[in-house]
Structures are given as structure tokens and as C-alpha cells.
Design an enzyme around this catalytic site. Structure first.
Site, PDB file in Angstrom:
ATOM      1  CG  HIS A 131      10.378  -9.712   2.248  1.00 34.09           C
ATOM      2  ND1 HIS A 131      10.607 -10.669   3.199  1.00 34.09           N
ATOM      3  CD2 HIS A 131       9.034  -9.567   2.179  1.00 34.09           C
ATOM      4  CE1 HIS A 131       9.454 -11.088   3.696  1.00 34.09           C
ATOM      5  NE2 HIS A 131       8.482 -10.444   3.092  1.00 34.09           N
ATOM      6  CD  GLN A 142      -0.556 -10.332  -0.879  1.00 31.37           C
ATOM      7  OE1 GLN A 142      -1.004 -10.491   0.236  1.00 31.37           O
ATOM      8  NE2 GLN A 142       0.730 -10.078  -1.099  1.00 31.37           N
ATOM      9  CB  SER A 147       7.317 -18.486   3.634  1.00 28.68           C
ATOM     10  OG  SER A 147       6.305 -18.157   4.562  1.00 28.68           O
TER      11      SER A 147
END
Ligand code: PAF
Length: 283
Positions: free
Chosen positions: A37, A155, A187
Site C-alpha cells: 500500500h 480489479q 497481502s
């Protein structure tokens, strides 16, 4: 970094930033942040003056028997990580703020052709939930640029297509998958694994690399490669969901004429459903 929980307050901050001529970069997440992230936040800084992240565990994209209730919530740690990486605003709304009537909303956004295969076949409605919440978040944040991880390759394809089809005016940037030193894709769901399972999980990326090497060295028997890969995953202790050699744009099964390839894979390791992929070109 300021944490904001209401749509009205976020809008007013964004309006002020826009009036000051700032470009807005957006990193939507479901929290439980890791280095993957943070690489999205770092990328957002390259495209924008004001970087906004969101943390919202979106009920619309979870199926009945999925991990919505157990999805890890680590807000304080996430805030510290974002702040240390110069994120300017964190939007962390409640479910009621996003969906005042309860679990969902009347208006749904769907990209059927890209949403019903691979992960979408195993998780019916999942990508409709993703497209709907991302459209809503885009409406709230109105970013110039939004950054997503390539680990969620399907996605990313759905979001690119939806943004283009609905002329949402947001530039979509994909960032390569962050991996640990052994190649395991980072993840939030890795947190469900024991040390032993974590070690075994490396075989997902190893199998993808094996398949890529086969293809690069000229093997075009994709169904044979898929069968062998599923067997390898099973032998390593996975319960494979799918392992498919696809064409990159439409994510349909690749033919020997396609040269932009992505291998998409999902497999269960104990309680966790892990996904990974490898995209590459062949001559
Ligand atoms: O990738 C995720 O974390 C989620 O699917 C997203 C894009 C934040 C939408 O809820």
C-alpha cells in the site's frame, strides 16, 4: 495527516485544495496496510500535490461466507504508516456514512464481461461491489489520479474499463506487486497464515514463474501448462481455485496468437484465499 470520517468534511478540504490549484492523488484501500500500500502512496506523490488515502472495508464486495467480519482492522498502525509516508488526508468513513440505508445502495456499477470470470466466478458480485464503491469514492474525492496495485490485476482491469466507459476523468495508475524476499506477494490476507503456511505459500509465485518460463521458452499448450500448474499447487499443499493463461486486455483465455499475456491465479492456503499474477510479453 488529518483523518476525516465524513463526506462533507472531506469535500470541503478537497475544495480548498483545488482552489489552491492542487492536483489530487487518491489511494483507496481497505486498511491493514503493508509495504504494498505504501508503494501506492509513493506513486501517488509523483502525480499529485495532495495525496488522499481511504480506508473502508466495503461490505458490498464481500460474499455471504467471506471474511468481512474478521477482516483485520488496524487503524492506528495504518495512520502511523500513512503519516510517515506524507499522506495528507485519510478518509475513514463508517459503513453508515457510506451506505446510510444499511449494507448497500440502490445504484450499482458493473462491468460484466470483465467481472464474471476468474475471481468473479468464485466470488459472485465481488467486482460489482468494488466498481460501485470505487465510483462512489471517486465521486467524493474527485481525484485527478488514482493508484491501484497490479496484484489485483482483474480489479485494475475492471476499474480502468469502468473509468473509461463512464468518462470519470480520473487517470488510473497501476503499481507493480510488492513481494517479500521469497517472492510472496504482500497481502493483508497473509496475516491469516501460520509461519509454515507462509513458507509454503511461496509456491504460488514459484508456479507462476515456472509457467512463464514454459511460455517464454515456446510452449503454447496453455491448457497443459494450466493442468501442470494446478497439480504443482496441489502437491505443495494449496487448494487451487483457478490458474489461467490470459490475454492482458480482456482477460480471456490466451491463444497462441496473443503476445501480451497475463497468468492469473488464485488458490486457498488454509483459511486464506491468495491471488497473484504475472504479466509479460512474448515475441
Ligand atoms: O483493493 C482494495 O483494497 C479494494 O478492493 C478497494 C479498491 C479499496 C475497493 O474497496
Amino acid at each position: 495527516m488529518q483523518t476525516i470520517s465524513t463526506i462533507a468534511e472531506l469535500r470541503s478540504q478537497i475544495r480548498a485544495a483545488r482552489m489552491a490549484g492542487k492536483r489530487i492523488g487518491f489511494v483507496p484501500t481497505m486498511g491493514n496496510l503493508h509495504e504494498g500500500h505504501i508503494s501506492l502512496v509513493t506513486e501517488a506523490h509523483k502525480h499529485a500535490d495532495l495525496v488522499v488515502a481511504s480506508i473502508f472495508v466495503n461490505p458490498l464486495q464481500f460474499g455471504e461466507n467471506e471474511d468481512l467480519d474478521n477482516y483485520p482492522k488496524t487503524l492506528e498502525n495504518d495512520q502511523a504508516m500513512l503519516s510517515a509516508n506524507d499522506c495528507h488526508l485519510l478518509f475513514a468513513p463508517t459503513v453508515k456514512e457510506m451506505y446510510p440505508d444499511g449494507k448497500g445502495i440502490e445504484t450499482l456499477v458493473e462491468v460484466p464481461a470483465l467481472s464474471n470470470t476468474h475471481c468473479g466466478a468464485s466470488r459472485p458480485g465481488h467486482f460489482r461491489g468494488v466498481s460501485t464503491v470505487v465510483t462512489k469514492l471517486f465521486g467524493i474525492v474527485q481525484p485527478d489520479v488514482a493508484v491501484f496495485g497490479q496484484k489485483d490485476f482483474q480489479q485494475l482491469a475492471v476499474i480502468r474499463r469502468m473509468t473509461e466507459d463512464l468518462s470519470l476523468g480520473v487517470k488510473i495508475v497501476g503499481v507493480p506487486t510488492a513481494r517479500n524476499e521469497f517472492g510472496l506477494a504482500l497481502s493483508s490476507r497473509n496475516g491469516y497464515l501460520s509461519d509454515e503456511q507462509l513458507h509454503t505459500a511461496i509456491n504460488l509465485s514459484k508456479t507462476l514463474n515456472w509457467a512463464k518460463d514454459e511460455i517464454i521458452s515456446g510452449n503454447r499448450n496453455y491448457s497443459g501448462i494450466q493442468d501442470s500448474a494446478n497439480q504443482r499447487l496441489q502437491d505443495a499443499g494449496f487448494k487451487p481455485d483457478y490458474f489461467t493463461v490470459c490475454e492482458q486486455k480482456d482477460l480471456t483465455p490466451a491463444s497462441d496468437k496473443d503476445n501480451k499475456i497475463v497468468i492469473l491465479a488464485a488458490a486457498y492456503m488454509g483459511p486464506a484465499r491468495l491471488i497473484d499474477n504475472l504479466a509479460f510479453k512474448i515475441n
